[in-house]
Design an enzyme around this catalytic site. Structure first.
Site, PDB file in Angstrom:
ATOM      1  N   CYS A  55       0.855  -1.190   0.000  1.00  0.00           N
ATOM      2  CA  CYS A  55       0.000   0.000   0.000  1.00  0.00           C
ATOM      3  C   CYS A  55       0.894   1.244   0.000  1.00  0.00           C
ATOM      4  O   CYS A  55       0.672   2.198  -0.745  1.00  0.00           O
ATOM      5  CB  CYS A  55      -0.888   0.059   1.245  1.00  0.00           C
ATOM      6  SG  CYS A  55      -1.656  -1.476   1.777  1.00  0.00           S
ATOM      7  N   CYS A 201     -27.541  -5.172  16.264  1.00  0.00           N
ATOM      8  CA  CYS A 201     -28.772  -4.421  16.556  1.00  0.00           C
ATOM      9  C   CYS A 201     -29.972  -5.062  15.859  1.00  0.00           C
ATOM     10  O   CYS A 201     -31.066  -5.116  16.428  1.00  0.00           O
ATOM     11  CB  CYS A 201     -28.627  -2.954  16.162  1.00  0.00           C
ATOM     12  SG  CYS A 201     -27.565  -2.017  17.302  1.00  0.00           S
TER      13      CYS A 201
HETATM   14  C1  HEC Z   1     -33.786  -2.187  21.025  1.00  0.00           C
HETATM   15  C2  HEC Z   1     -32.915  -1.036  20.960  1.00  0.00           C
HETATM   16  C3  HEC Z   1     -32.025  -0.887  19.741  1.00  0.00           C
HETATM   17  C4  HEC Z   1     -32.411  -0.769  18.420  1.00  0.00           C
HETATM   18  C5  HEC Z   1     -33.827  -0.807  17.857  1.00  0.00           C
HETATM   19  C6  HEC Z   1     -31.213  -0.553  17.667  1.00  0.00           C
HETATM   20  N1  HEC Z   1     -30.121  -0.546  18.496  1.00  0.00           N
HETATM   21 FE1  HEC Z   1     -28.249   0.024  18.001  1.00  0.00          FE
HETATM   22  N2  HEC Z   1     -27.629  -0.424  19.878  1.00  0.00           N
HETATM   23  C7  HEC Z   1     -28.424  -0.835  20.910  1.00  0.00           C
HETATM   24  C8  HEC Z   1     -27.601  -1.116  22.072  1.00  0.00           C
HETATM   25  C9  HEC Z   1     -28.107  -1.605  23.428  1.00  0.00           C
HETATM   26  C10 HEC Z   1     -26.276  -0.871  21.692  1.00  0.00           C
HETATM   27  C11 HEC Z   1     -25.023  -1.030  22.552  1.00  0.00           C
HETATM   28  C12 HEC Z   1     -24.889   0.141  23.470  1.00  0.00           C
HETATM   29  C13 HEC Z   1     -24.709   1.417  22.703  1.00  0.00           C
HETATM   30  O1  HEC Z   1     -23.582   1.777  22.349  1.00  0.00           O
HETATM   31  O2  HEC Z   1     -25.731   2.069  22.372  1.00  0.00           O
HETATM   32  C14 HEC Z   1     -26.332  -0.397  20.307  1.00  0.00           C
HETATM   33  C15 HEC Z   1     -25.228   0.046  19.592  1.00  0.00           C
HETATM   34  C16 HEC Z   1     -25.306   0.665  18.371  1.00  0.00           C
HETATM   35  C17 HEC Z   1     -24.201   1.338  17.726  1.00  0.00           C
HETATM   36  C18 HEC Z   1     -22.787   1.488  18.267  1.00  0.00           C
HETATM   37  C19 HEC Z   1     -22.624   2.773  19.044  1.00  0.00           C
HETATM   38  C20 HEC Z   1     -21.271   2.887  19.658  1.00  0.00           C
HETATM   39  O3  HEC Z   1     -20.839   4.022  19.917  1.00  0.00           O
HETATM   40  O4  HEC Z   1     -20.609   1.886  19.884  1.00  0.00           O
HETATM   41  C21 HEC Z   1     -24.668   1.809  16.528  1.00  0.00           C
HETATM   42  C22 HEC Z   1     -23.887   2.600  15.503  1.00  0.00           C
HETATM   43  C23 HEC Z   1     -26.049   1.420  16.433  1.00  0.00           C
HETATM   44  N3  HEC Z   1     -26.413   0.737  17.570  1.00  0.00           N
HETATM   45  C24 HEC Z   1     -26.877   1.692  15.349  1.00  0.00           C
HETATM   46  C25 HEC Z   1     -28.149   1.151  15.197  1.00  0.00           C
HETATM   47  C26 HEC Z   1     -28.911   1.192  13.969  1.00  0.00           C
HETATM   48  C27 HEC Z   1     -28.462   1.816  12.669  1.00  0.00           C
HETATM   49  C28 HEC Z   1     -30.109   0.580  14.234  1.00  0.00           C
HETATM   50  C29 HEC Z   1     -31.241   0.283  13.272  1.00  0.00           C
HETATM   51  C30 HEC Z   1     -30.908  -0.629  12.192  1.00  0.00           C
HETATM   52  C31 HEC Z   1     -30.096   0.183  15.625  1.00  0.00           C
HETATM   53  N4  HEC Z   1     -28.885   0.521  16.159  1.00  0.00           N
HETATM   54  C32 HEC Z   1     -31.166  -0.377  16.300  1.00  0.00           C
HETATM   55  C33 HEC Z   1     -29.794  -0.891  20.890  1.00  0.00           C
HETATM   56  C34 HEC Z   1     -30.576  -0.769  19.763  1.00  0.00           C
HETATM   57  C1  HEC Z   2      -0.580   0.100  -7.385  1.00  0.00           C
HETATM   58  C2  HEC Z   2      -0.902   1.234  -6.542  1.00  0.00           C
HETATM   59  C3  HEC Z   2      -1.787   1.028  -5.333  1.00  0.00           C
HETATM   60  C4  HEC Z   2      -1.658   0.103  -4.338  1.00  0.00           C
HETATM   61  C5  HEC Z   2      -0.625  -0.989  -4.186  1.00  0.00           C
HETATM   62  C6  HEC Z   2      -2.692   0.399  -3.378  1.00  0.00           C
HETATM   63  N1  HEC Z   2      -3.440   1.450  -3.802  1.00  0.00           N
HETATM   64 FE1  HEC Z   2      -4.976   2.320  -2.792  1.00  0.00          FE
HETATM   65  N2  HEC Z   2      -5.376   3.528  -4.375  1.00  0.00           N
HETATM   66  C7  HEC Z   2      -4.610   3.575  -5.528  1.00  0.00           C
HETATM   67  C8  HEC Z   2      -5.250   4.496  -6.463  1.00  0.00           C
HETATM   68  C9  HEC Z   2      -4.744   4.848  -7.854  1.00  0.00           C
HETATM   69  C10 HEC Z   2      -6.397   4.998  -5.811  1.00  0.00           C
HETATM   70  C11 HEC Z   2      -7.434   5.976  -6.382  1.00  0.00           C
HETATM   71  C12 HEC Z   2      -8.686   5.261  -6.773  1.00  0.00           C
HETATM   72  C13 HEC Z   2      -8.475   4.312  -7.915  1.00  0.00           C
HETATM   73  O1  HEC Z   2      -8.235   4.778  -9.028  1.00  0.00           O
HETATM   74  O2  HEC Z   2      -8.559   3.074  -7.699  1.00  0.00           O
HETATM   75  C14 HEC Z   2      -6.436   4.367  -4.506  1.00  0.00           C
HETATM   76  C15 HEC Z   2      -7.404   4.626  -3.552  1.00  0.00           C
HETATM   77  C16 HEC Z   2      -7.344   4.179  -2.237  1.00  0.00           C
HETATM   78  C17 HEC Z   2      -8.208   4.614  -1.158  1.00  0.00           C
HETATM   79  C18 HEC Z   2      -9.299   5.665  -1.262  1.00  0.00           C
HETATM   80  C19 HEC Z   2      -8.703   7.013  -0.962  1.00  0.00           C
HETATM   81  C20 HEC Z   2      -9.724   8.139  -0.892  1.00  0.00           C
HETATM   82  O3  HEC Z   2      -9.264   9.295  -0.845  1.00  0.00           O
HETATM   83  O4  HEC Z   2     -10.923   7.902  -0.868  1.00  0.00           O
HETATM   84  C21 HEC Z   2      -7.830   3.942  -0.039  1.00  0.00           C
HETATM   85  C22 HEC Z   2      -8.437   4.061   1.344  1.00  0.00           C
HETATM   86  C23 HEC Z   2      -6.744   3.063  -0.423  1.00  0.00           C
HETATM   87  N3  HEC Z   2      -6.476   3.240  -1.749  1.00  0.00           N
HETATM   88  C24 HEC Z   2      -6.101   2.205   0.438  1.00  0.00           C
HETATM   89  C25 HEC Z   2      -5.147   1.269   0.039  1.00  0.00           C
HETATM   90  C26 HEC Z   2      -4.627   0.222   0.901  1.00  0.00           C
HETATM   91  C27 HEC Z   2      -5.001   0.023   2.352  1.00  0.00           C
HETATM   92  C28 HEC Z   2      -3.753  -0.491   0.141  1.00  0.00           C
HETATM   93  C29 HEC Z   2      -2.989  -1.745   0.536  1.00  0.00           C
HETATM   94  C30 HEC Z   2      -3.811  -2.852   0.989  1.00  0.00           C
HETATM   95  C31 HEC Z   2      -3.703   0.126  -1.172  1.00  0.00           C
HETATM   96  N4  HEC Z   2      -4.582   1.170  -1.200  1.00  0.00           N
HETATM   97  C32 HEC Z   2      -2.898  -0.301  -2.201  1.00  0.00           C
HETATM   98  C33 HEC Z   2      -3.442   2.902  -5.765  1.00  0.00           C
HETATM   99  C34 HEC Z   2      -2.939   1.853  -4.994  1.00  0.00           C
END
Ligand code: HEC
Ligand code: HEC
Length: 240
Positions: A55, A201
């Site tokens: 990378c 979740c």
């Molecule tokens: C029944 C309640 C409930 C519902 C519905 C729910 N979650 Fe959660 N979610 C939790 C609990 C409990 C945790 C763990 C504690 C926390 O970080 O909130 C969690 C954690 C998360 C976290 C991580 C937050 C952190 O900082 O680590 C994300 C992001 C999240 N939920 C997104 C979602 C999304 C998107 C949905 C809908 C698809 C969803 N949740 C639905 C209860 C819920």
């Molecule tokens: C041969 C060259 C090459 C190698 C090796 C390579 N990349 Fe890339 N990478 C690129 C190019 C060029 C782009 C721009 C998008 C595209 O044209 O694919 C890119 C885009 C990205 C992006 C998005 C950057 C943005 O601004 O959104 C990420 C993240 C990334 N590379 C991570 C990696 C990681 C992690 C690795 C190793 C596992 C890796 N690349 C290996 C050439 C490379």
């Protein structure tokens, strides 16, 4: 405590809802278990792979080239042709630019790279675009966020907007912000992606879990990132 939480106006980081010992773990890089993944990711960043260049040989020092990158994801990617999260963008780079074989979602090799790249944005505000080609995905995510699901018949909003600060099965419900993910979850004894957290979740409300990489999960991630606009990134977070 709860009254204070409800009067707070702006987005609150997930770690603020964790116990003091978990907050202390996240705050100390030497104690934070997620830093092990970041360190492994740094090694992977520097090392060439069997099929192609490191990378670093294309991107240079990550502290410069990847600074702020994660804070702009999910984002519409012209080469992939849809909105992707950071993990998918890296995976595409591995496959296309490193000619490397695909890795399964949630594999350690993928998690370490996402954690390392996201860590380069620590302290920087989340800033995603929801215009133009990202608009349809954002709208989908917003709709899903307010849609009831599962046997409990609850939407994300019921817990994370209306009930944050309340306790559910020994956990304090947070605002459901994405800034700390990938995060180390003590219960899972592993670093985990935001998608794994979202799937938990879905399980929590007894709904069918979308598979990793499902467009609905990416859409929800974009909605969450927009909702968290301005909140500083804090990967790797630590959660109970
Ligand atoms: C029944 C309640 C409930 C519902 C519905 C729910 N979650 Fe959660 N979610 C939790 C609990 C409990 C945790 C763990 C504690 C926390 O970080 O909130 C969690 C954690 C998360 C976290 C991580 C937050 C952190 O900082 O680590 C994300 C992001 C999240 N939920 C997104 C979602 C999304 C998107 C949905 C809908 C698809 C969803 N949740 C639905 C209860 C819920
Ligand atoms: C041969 C060259 C090459 C190698 C090796 C390579 N990349 Fe890339 N990478 C690129 C190019 C060029 C782009 C721009 C998008 C595209 O044209 O694919 C890119 C885009 C990205 C992006 C998005 C950057 C943005 O601004 O959104 C990420 C993240 C990334 N590379 C991570 C990696 C990681 C992690 C690795 C190793 C596992 C890796 N690349 C290996 C050439 C490379």
């Amino acid at each position: 405590m709860i009254a204070v939480l409800f009067f707070a106006a702006s987005a609150m980081a997930g770690v603020e809802f964790q116990s003091a010992d978990v907050r202390a773990l996240q705050a100390d890089d030497f104690a934070n278990p997620g830093m092990l993944w970041v360190t492994k990711g740094e090694r992977a960043w520097r090392e060439p792979v069997a099929t192609g260049a490191a990378c670093q040989s294309c991107h240079g020092e990550a502290s410069k080239s990847m600074k702020g990158v994660a804070a702009a994801y999910p984002k519409f990617d012209a080469t992939i042709g849809r909105v992707v999260n950071l993990d998918e963008r890296i995976e595409a780079c591995r496959r296309v630019n490193q000619k490397a074989p695909a890795l399964p979602a949630e594999s350690e090799e993928r998690l370490v790279l996402s954690a390392f790249v996201a860590h380069q944005s620590r302290g920087l505000p989340i800033q995603v675009s929801i215009d133009g080609l990202a608009k349809a995905t954002f709208d989908r995510g917003a709709a899903l966020y307010f849609t009831r699901a599962g046997q409990l018949n609850l939407a994300c909003t019921h817990c994370h907007d209306r009930a944050w600060g309340k306790t559910l099965l020994n956990e304090t419900i947070s605002q459901g912000q994405p800034e700390g993910w990938p995060a180390y979850r003590l219960e899972w004894q592993s670093l985990a992606s935001l998608q794994r957290r979202l799937r938990a979740c879905f399980y929590g409300v007894r709904a069918e879990q979308p598979p990793f990489g499902d467009p609905d999960l990416v859409a929800l991630e974009l909605y969450l990132a927009h909702r968290a606009k301005g909140l500083p990134m804090s990967v790797p977070g630590v959660r109970r």
